[in-house]
Design an enzyme around this catalytic site. Structure first.
Site, PDB file in Angstrom:
ATOM      1  N   SER A 218     -10.707   9.054  -8.222  1.00  0.00           N
ATOM      2  CA  SER A 218     -11.542   9.988  -8.130  1.00  0.00           C
ATOM      3  C   SER A 218     -12.461   9.986  -9.455  1.00  0.00           C
ATOM      4  CB  SER A 218     -10.473  11.432  -8.160  1.00  0.00           C
ATOM      5  OG  SER A 218     -11.139  12.217  -7.851  1.00  0.00           O
TER       6      SER A 218
ATOM      7  N   GLY B 162      -5.620   8.240   6.232  1.00  0.00           N
ATOM      8  CA  GLY B 162      -6.382   8.438   4.883  1.00  0.00           C
ATOM      9  C   GLY B 162      -6.652   6.557   5.094  1.00  0.00           C
TER      10      GLY B 162
ATOM     11  N   GLY C  27      -5.580   4.793   2.893  1.00  0.00           N
ATOM     12  CA  GLY C  27      -3.904   4.177   3.548  1.00  0.00           C
ATOM     13  C   GLY C  27      -3.784   3.498   4.360  1.00  0.00           C
TER      14      GLY C  27
ATOM     15  N   SER D 166       0.515   6.348   5.306  1.00  0.00           N
ATOM     16  CA  SER D 166       0.178   7.192   7.152  1.00  0.00           C
ATOM     17  C   SER D 166      -0.992   7.736   7.353  1.00  0.00           C
ATOM     18  CB  SER D 166       1.916   7.848   6.661  1.00  0.00           C
ATOM     19  OG  SER D 166       1.330   9.004   5.859  1.00  0.00           O
TER      20      SER D 166
ATOM     21  N   ILE E 293       1.070  -1.158  -0.236  1.00  0.00           N
ATOM     22  CA  ILE E 293       0.206   0.091   0.406  1.00  0.00           C
ATOM     23  C   ILE E 293       0.647   0.802  -0.435  1.00  0.00           C
ATOM     24  CG2 ILE E 293      -1.479   1.009   1.113  1.00  0.00           C
ATOM     25  CD1 ILE E 293      -2.725  -1.224   2.633  1.00  0.00           C
TER      26      ILE E 293
ATOM     27  N   TYR F   9      -4.943  18.624 -11.209  1.00  0.00           N
ATOM     28  CA  TYR F   9      -5.254  17.375 -10.763  1.00  0.00           C
ATOM     29  C   TYR F   9      -5.922  16.782 -11.867  1.00  0.00           C
ATOM     30  CZ  TYR F   9      -7.484  14.252  -7.112  1.00  0.00           C
ATOM     31  OH  TYR F   9      -7.783  13.407  -6.487  1.00  0.00           O
TER      32      TYR F   9
END
Length: 286
Positions: A138, A13, A15, A11, A7, A151
């Site tokens: 997204s 959220g 994941g 760190s 993954i 983005y």
């Protein structure tokens, strides 16, 4: 031997929550992050629940860092079963305002990192004739949105990359691919995105300012609505990722909420999960 998973961006959220969820369900988890100092909360969870999670350093913007992490997994397990390309960062700024450095950074974090991580695992998945790659994209990878063009362009690229790759590696080598497409996620991702909209402390400037103020007000309004309408938690999205990993015939693409589904329906109504399109591509070219 346990199935294993790498993954990226673990760190916080999605994941972070995915690492815990997969470990609780008998996976060996390699939870990677650019800065291991950000793994303190995950280390607490590992200790409290005796989870089979190993924290490893991986910077998705640096191919050598990626290759080193993948080789570590292969040295340990001689295989890699699942890659979750989760690392990413929001960015809302006009094309005119964005610096050359920022433009390259948005693409590196959100698109090139996915390609380089995928490139690193493909030889091993191809040799073992199995594997799964799940890319967190997204709704912005399907629908362009104001002030998010850079983005969205990176996420559109991930969608196209996944679609094209799936058209031949799935049938030939048993490697399954899926784009998981959240709407808003109420995590550090959103905080980071807002921080990166500022230009010298201002949200926007000049002739763009009135338009940006309307955009930002709309974001704040949506944030104040119930999470079921717009924003999901990292844990909710992680549960969907886990379901995809357990699906023997996963979809090419999957929205994670009703809001996300409704937002994208003009583009997805005829082929919601992308399966028909992949078949058409395969039939046309192969």
């Amino acid at each position: 031997m346990k199935r294993n998973i790498l993954i990226t961006g673990a760190s916080t959220g999605v994941g972070f929550e995915s690492a815990i969820l997969f470990a609780r369900n008998n996976y060996k988890v390699y939870a990677s992050m650019r800065n291991l100092n950000k793994g303190l909360e995950l280390k607490k969870k590992i200790a409290a629940q005796s989870l089979d999670i190993e924290l490893i350093e991986l910077d998705v913007t640096k191919p050598e860092s990626i290759r080193k992490a993948i080789q570590h997994i292969i040295d340990n397990d001689s295989k890699i079963d699942l890659l979750l390309n989760n690392a990413g960062a929001g960015f809302a700024k006009t094309t005119e305002q964005a610096s050359e450095e920022e433009i390259r950074w948005v693409s590196d974090v959100n698109y090139h990192g996915v390609v380089f991580c995928t490139q690193a695992v493909l030889p091993f998945m191809r040799q073992q004739k199995s594997g799964q790659i799940i890319n967190i994209t997204s709704v912005g990878g399907l629908v362009g949105q104001p002030f998010n063009e850079l983005y969205c362009a990176a996420k559109f690229a991930v969608e196209g990359y996944t679609e094209a790759l799936a058209s031949y590696v799935t049938d030939a080598f048993g490697i399954k691919l899926t784009c998981v497409e959240p709407g808003g996620i109420a995590t550090e991702f959103m905080k980071s995105a807002v921080e990166k909209t500022t230009v010298k402390g201002q949200l926007a400037s000049g002739e763009y300012l009135p338009v940006f103020e309307r955009y930002f007000a709309g974001n704040q309004k949506r944030a104040s609505e119930s999470k079921e309408q717009v924003y999901q938690t990292g844990e909710e999205v992680a549960n969907i990722v886990f379901d995809v990993a357990q699906n023997p015939t996963p979809p090419l693409r999957l929205r994670t909420s009703k809001w996300a589904e409704d937002f994208c329906k003009l583009k997805t109504n005829s082929d919601p999960d992308g399966t028909l399109l992949v078949k058409q591509i395969t039939d046309s070219f192969l």
